[in-house]
Design an enzyme around this catalytic site. Structure first.
Site, PDB file in Angstrom:
ATOM      1  N   GLY A  64       0.821  -1.220   0.000  1.00 31.16           N
ATOM      2  CA  GLY A  64       0.000   0.000   0.000  1.00 31.16           C
ATOM      3  C   GLY A  64       0.845   1.256   0.000  1.00 31.16           C
ATOM      4  CB  ALA A  65       4.035   2.017  -1.758  1.00 27.48           C
TER       5      ALA A  65
ATOM      6  CG  PHE B  94      -1.725  10.188   5.366  1.00 29.09           C
ATOM      7  CD1 PHE B  94      -1.089  11.397   5.100  1.00 29.09           C
ATOM      8  CD2 PHE B  94      -2.104   9.908   6.681  1.00 29.09           C
ATOM      9  CE1 PHE B  94      -0.838  12.313   6.128  1.00 29.09           C
ATOM     10  CE2 PHE B  94      -1.861  10.809   7.706  1.00 29.09           C
ATOM     11  CZ  PHE B  94      -1.219  12.011   7.433  1.00 29.09           C
TER      12      PHE B  94
ATOM     13  NE  ARG C 196      -6.236  -0.018  -4.410  1.00 31.49           N
ATOM     14  CZ  ARG C 196      -7.434  -0.290  -3.953  1.00 31.49           C
ATOM     15  NH1 ARG C 196      -8.087  -1.328  -4.414  1.00 31.49           N
ATOM     16  NH2 ARG C 196      -7.971   0.492  -3.063  1.00 31.49           N
TER      17      ARG C 196
ATOM     18  CE  LYS D 171      -4.173   4.439  -7.598  1.00 31.11           C
ATOM     19  NZ  LYS D 171      -5.086   4.141  -6.508  1.00 31.11           N
TER      20      LYS D 171
ATOM     21  CB  ILE E  58      -4.844  -6.569  -0.429  1.00 34.00           C
ATOM     22  CG1 ILE E  58      -5.940  -5.629   0.099  1.00 34.00           C
ATOM     23  CG2 ILE E  58      -3.585  -5.794  -0.758  1.00 34.00           C
ATOM     24  CD1 ILE E  58      -5.591  -4.976   1.434  1.00 34.00           C
TER      25      ILE E  58
ATOM     26  CE1 TYR F 110      -9.869   1.361   8.841  1.00 31.79           C
ATOM     27  CE2 TYR F 110     -10.313   2.377  10.974  1.00 31.79           C
ATOM     28  CZ  TYR F 110      -9.412   2.017   9.985  1.00 31.79           C
ATOM     29  OH  TYR F 110      -8.076   2.284  10.138  1.00 31.79           O
TER      30      TYR F 110
ATOM     31  CE  LYS G 225      -6.199  -1.315  10.463  1.00 35.68           C
ATOM     32  NZ  LYS G 225      -5.364  -1.583   9.261  1.00 35.68           N
TER      33      LYS G 225
ATOM     34  CB  VAL H 169      -2.360   9.038  11.478  1.00 34.88           C
ATOM     35  CG1 VAL H 169      -0.968   9.514  11.069  1.00 34.88           C
ATOM     36  CG2 VAL H 169      -2.280   7.683  12.182  1.00 34.88           C
TER      37      VAL H 169
HETATM   38  P1  NDP Z   1      -4.777   5.585   2.994  1.00 32.81           P
HETATM   39  O1  NDP Z   1      -6.196   5.448   2.570  1.00 32.81           O
HETATM   40  O2  NDP Z   1      -4.017   6.779   2.533  1.00 32.81           O
HETATM   41  O3  NDP Z   1      -3.960   4.274   2.600  1.00 32.81           O
HETATM   42  C1  NDP Z   1      -4.530   3.024   2.418  1.00 32.81           C
HETATM   43  C2  NDP Z   1      -3.646   2.201   1.490  1.00 32.81           C
HETATM   44  O4  NDP Z   1      -4.195   0.888   1.324  1.00 32.81           O
HETATM   45  C3  NDP Z   1      -3.541   2.791   0.086  1.00 32.81           C
HETATM   46  O5  NDP Z   1      -2.265   2.570  -0.434  1.00 32.81           O
HETATM   47  C4  NDP Z   1      -4.579   1.977  -0.690  1.00 32.81           C
HETATM   48  O6  NDP Z   1      -4.340   1.938  -2.086  1.00 32.81           O
HETATM   49  C5  NDP Z   1      -4.376   0.611  -0.055  1.00 32.81           C
HETATM   50  N1  NDP Z   1      -5.536  -0.262  -0.234  1.00 32.81           N
HETATM   51  C6  NDP Z   1      -6.758  -0.149   0.341  1.00 32.81           C
HETATM   52  N2  NDP Z   1      -7.573  -1.139  -0.073  1.00 32.81           N
HETATM   53  C7  NDP Z   1      -6.849  -1.889  -0.936  1.00 32.81           C
HETATM   54  C8  NDP Z   1      -7.140  -3.055  -1.728  1.00 32.81           C
HETATM   55  N3  NDP Z   1      -8.338  -3.650  -1.681  1.00 32.81           N
HETATM   56  N4  NDP Z   1      -6.155  -3.552  -2.509  1.00 32.81           N
HETATM   57  C9  NDP Z   1      -4.927  -2.947  -2.570  1.00 32.81           C
HETATM   58  N5  NDP Z   1      -4.609  -1.862  -1.841  1.00 32.81           N
HETATM   59  C10 NDP Z   1      -5.548  -1.338  -1.045  1.00 32.81           C
HETATM   60  O7  NDP Z   1      -4.822   5.556   4.573  1.00 32.81           O
HETATM   61  P2  NDP Z   1      -3.700   5.627   5.708  1.00 32.81           P
HETATM   62  O8  NDP Z   1      -2.358   5.865   5.164  1.00 32.81           O
HETATM   63  O9  NDP Z   1      -4.241   6.531   6.728  1.00 32.81           O
HETATM   64  O10 NDP Z   1      -3.794   4.140   6.281  1.00 32.81           O
HETATM   65  C11 NDP Z   1      -2.750   3.190   6.189  1.00 32.81           C
HETATM   66  C12 NDP Z   1      -2.966   2.125   7.228  1.00 32.81           C
HETATM   67  O11 NDP Z   1      -2.974   2.726   8.517  1.00 32.81           O
HETATM   68  C13 NDP Z   1      -4.290   1.359   7.108  1.00 32.81           C
HETATM   69  O12 NDP Z   1      -4.039   0.012   7.445  1.00 32.81           O
HETATM   70  C14 NDP Z   1      -5.158   2.026   8.173  1.00 32.81           C
HETATM   71  O13 NDP Z   1      -6.167   1.161   8.633  1.00 32.81           O
HETATM   72  C15 NDP Z   1      -4.120   2.298   9.243  1.00 32.81           C
HETATM   73  N6  NDP Z   1      -4.485   3.330  10.214  1.00 32.81           N
HETATM   74  C16 NDP Z   1      -4.662   4.633   9.836  1.00 32.81           C
HETATM   75  C17 NDP Z   1      -4.990   5.595  10.781  1.00 32.81           C
HETATM   76  C18 NDP Z   1      -5.180   7.028  10.407  1.00 32.81           C
HETATM   77  O14 NDP Z   1      -5.697   7.794  11.217  1.00 32.81           O
HETATM   78  N7  NDP Z   1      -4.798   7.473   9.220  1.00 32.81           N
HETATM   79  C19 NDP Z   1      -5.175   5.243  12.205  1.00 32.81           C
HETATM   80  C20 NDP Z   1      -4.955   3.841  12.493  1.00 32.81           C
HETATM   81  C21 NDP Z   1      -4.625   2.941  11.539  1.00 32.81           C
HETATM   82  P3  NDP Z   1      -4.938   3.093  -3.047  1.00 32.81           P
HETATM   83  O15 NDP Z   1      -4.303   4.379  -2.632  1.00 32.81           O
HETATM   84  O16 NDP Z   1      -4.522   2.687  -4.405  1.00 32.81           O
HETATM   85  O17 NDP Z   1      -6.410   3.083  -2.844  1.00 32.81           O
END
Ligand code: NDP
Length: 342
Positions: free
Chosen positions: A7-8, A11, A32, A36, A58, A165, A169, A199
Site C-alpha cells: 500500500g505504498a 498517506f 494497485r 500509480k 489485496i 472499519y 482492523k 493520524v
Molecule cells: P490511505 O487510505 O491513505 O492508505 C490506504 C492504502 O491501502 C492505500 O495505499 C490503498 O491503495 C491501499 N488499499 C486499500 N484497499 C486496498 C485493496 N483492496 N487492494 C490494494 N490496496 C488497497 O490511509 P492511511 O495511510 O491513513 O492508512 C494506512 C494504514 O494505517 C491502514 O491500514 C489504516 O487502517 C491504518 N491506520 C490509519 C490511521 C489514520 O488515522 N490514518 C489510524 C490507524 C490505523 P490506493 O491508494 O490505491 O487506494
C-alpha cells in the site's frame, strides 16, 4: 537490506517509504496499478533503491504470491499497511472486512510460501480500533492499554461503516497473531503491530493535497473549509498522533529487538473537533471570522468524561518524544493553505 511496503501510495506509507530510503534501505512497494507506480517513481525522483510491484486488490487469494515468488529471497522485513480506510460504502463486508482480513492473511501466506526463511520481521499497521470500540471508549471508568482488544463480533461489524472499519482492523490484526502462532515452526519472522489513533500531519508531497484528504486528515480539512455557521460534531473524539512519528515507529519496529512481539499504541493525547477549531483559530489569524468557532475551550469537559488510554509501555519501549497536537494540526493546516494559496 530490502524492505517490502504494501500500500505504498497511502498517506502513512509514503512517509515510511521516504524514511526507509533516507536510511539507506532498498524498498519494494506494492501499488494497485502501473499508473500509480509511475507517479510514485517520479515523486521519489526515480530513486534507484525504490521499485514497485503491482497488486491490484489485496482481497484476492494469492494477491502477493507473484511479488514474493520473484523477490521474496531479497526481503528481510515486510511492512503491511494496505487496508481500506474509508466509510464510503454500504457493502461493509465486501469493501472493508474482507480486504483487510484477506490482505493480512494473504501477505503472510505468501511469505510462508516463498520467503519463510528470508523474512525476519513483519510489521502490520493495525489501529487503536483493534484495541477498543467506541462505546467502551466513551466510558470514563475504562482504561485501555496494549493488552486490550476490541470485542466486536463479525455480525456486529456488518452493521455500519464505522463498526465495519473497526472490525476490519480487529479481525485483520487477530489474523496476524493467529497466523504466527499456527506457523511458528515454519516461518522465521517476528511480528510487531502498530496501533495508531487518528493520524494527523501534512501529506509527504505538497502536490498530494486535494479537495478531499485521507480519512483522518479530512477532519482538519473540513474545519479549514468550514464557515462560521458550521456545526462541530460534538460526539467525535479520539487520540492524535503525528504521521511522522507513526512512520518512525514502523521503522524501529523491525530494527529493534525489544519491539518484536509487541503491540504499539501510538497516541500522544486525546482531542475533540473543538480542539482542532481552537488551534486553527488561534494560530491562523487569516482564517479567523471565516471558519467555525464552536464553544472554545469546551473540549476539556468532554475529554474528562471519556475512557483513559494508557500507552506508557509503548512510549517507554520506543523511547522518543511524539510531536504535539499543535504541530500536527498547524502543519496540516499550513500545507492546505499553501496549496490553495490562501
Ligand atoms: P490511505 O487510505 O491513505 O492508505 C490506504 C492504502 O491501502 C492505500 O495505499 C490503498 O491503495 C491501499 N488499499 C486499500 N484497499 C486496498 C485493496 N483492496 N487492494 C490494494 N490496496 C488497497 O490511509 P492511511 O495511510 O491513513 O492508512 C494506512 C494504514 O494505517 C491502514 O491500514 C489504516 O487502517 C491504518 N491506520 C490509519 C490511521 C489514520 O488515522 N490514518 C489510524 C490507524 C490505523 P490506493 O491508494 O490505491 O487506494
Amino acid at each position: 537490506k530490502t524492505i517490502f511496503v504494501s500500500g505504498a501510495t497511502g498517506f502513512i506509507a509514503l512517509y515510511v517509504v521516504n524514511d526507509l530510503l533516507q536510511s539507506g534501505y532498498k524498498v519494494i512497494g506494492s501499488v494497485r496499478s502501473q499508473d500509480k507506480a509511475d507517479r510514485l517513481s517520479k515523486q521519489f525522483k526515480y530513486n534507484q533503491n525504490l521499485s514497485f510491484v503491482i497488486v491490484p486488490d489485496i482481497a484476492k487469494a494469492g494477491a502477493f504470491d507473484e511479488a514474493f515468488e520473484k523477490f521474496g529471497k531479497e526481503i528481510s522485513a515486510v511492512i503491511h499497511t494496505a487496508s481500506p480506510f474509508h466509510f464510503s460504502t454500504t457493502e461493509y463486508e465486501k469493501d472493508l472486512l474482507i480486504p483487510a482480513v484477506n490482505g493480512t492473511k494473504g501477505i503472510l501466506e505468501s511469505i510462508k510460501k516463498y520467503a519463510a526463511t528470508f523474512v525476519e520481521r513483519v510489521v502490520v499497521t493495525s489501529s487503536y480500533a483493534a484495541i477498543c470500540d467506541f462505546a467502551s471508549d466513551s466510558d470514563k471508568t475504562n482504561t485501555f492499554t496494549e493488552e486490550s482488544w476490541n470485542m466486536v463480533t463479525w455480525e456486529e461489524a456488518k452493521g455500519d461503516a464505522l463498526t465495519a472499519y473497526c472490525g476490519s482492523k480487529t479481525f485483520a490484526e487477530k489474523e496476524a497473531w493467529d497466523f504466527l502462532e499456527s506457523n511458528k515452526d515454519t516461518v522465521s519472522f517476528k511480528l510487531t503491530t502498530i496501533n495508531p489513533v487518528f493520524v494527523l500531519g501534512p501529506q509527504l508531497f505538497d502536490e498530494n493535497v486535494s479537495s478531499q484528504l485521507n480519512t483522518s486528515c479530512e477532519h482538519v480539512n473540513n474545519i479549514v473549509h468550514s464557515t462560521p455557521e458550521s456545526k462541530l460534531d460534538e460526539v467525535l473524539f479520539g487520540g492524535y498522533i503525528d504521521v511522522r512519528d507513526v512512520s518512525k515507529a514502523h521503522q524501529l519496529a523491525f530494527e529493534r529487538e525489544n519491539l518484536a512481539g509487541q503491540r504499539l499504541i501510538l497516541s500522544e493525547g486525546r482531542f475533540t473537533l473543538q480542539d482542532i477549531a481552537d488551534t486553527i483559530n488561534a494560530d491562523f489569524p487569516e482564517l479567523r471570522g471565516k471558519i467555525v468557532v464552536g464553544k472554545p475551550g469546551s473540549s476539556k469537559e468532554k475529554l474528562s468524561s471519556i475512557a483513559k488510554l494508557d500507552n506508557s509501555k509503548t512510549k517507554a519501549l520506543l523511547g522518543f518524544k511524539f510531536k504535539t497536537f499543535r504541530e500536527a494540526v498547524d502543519d496540516t493546516t499550513a500545507q492546505i493553505l499553501k496549496m490553495e494559496k490562501k
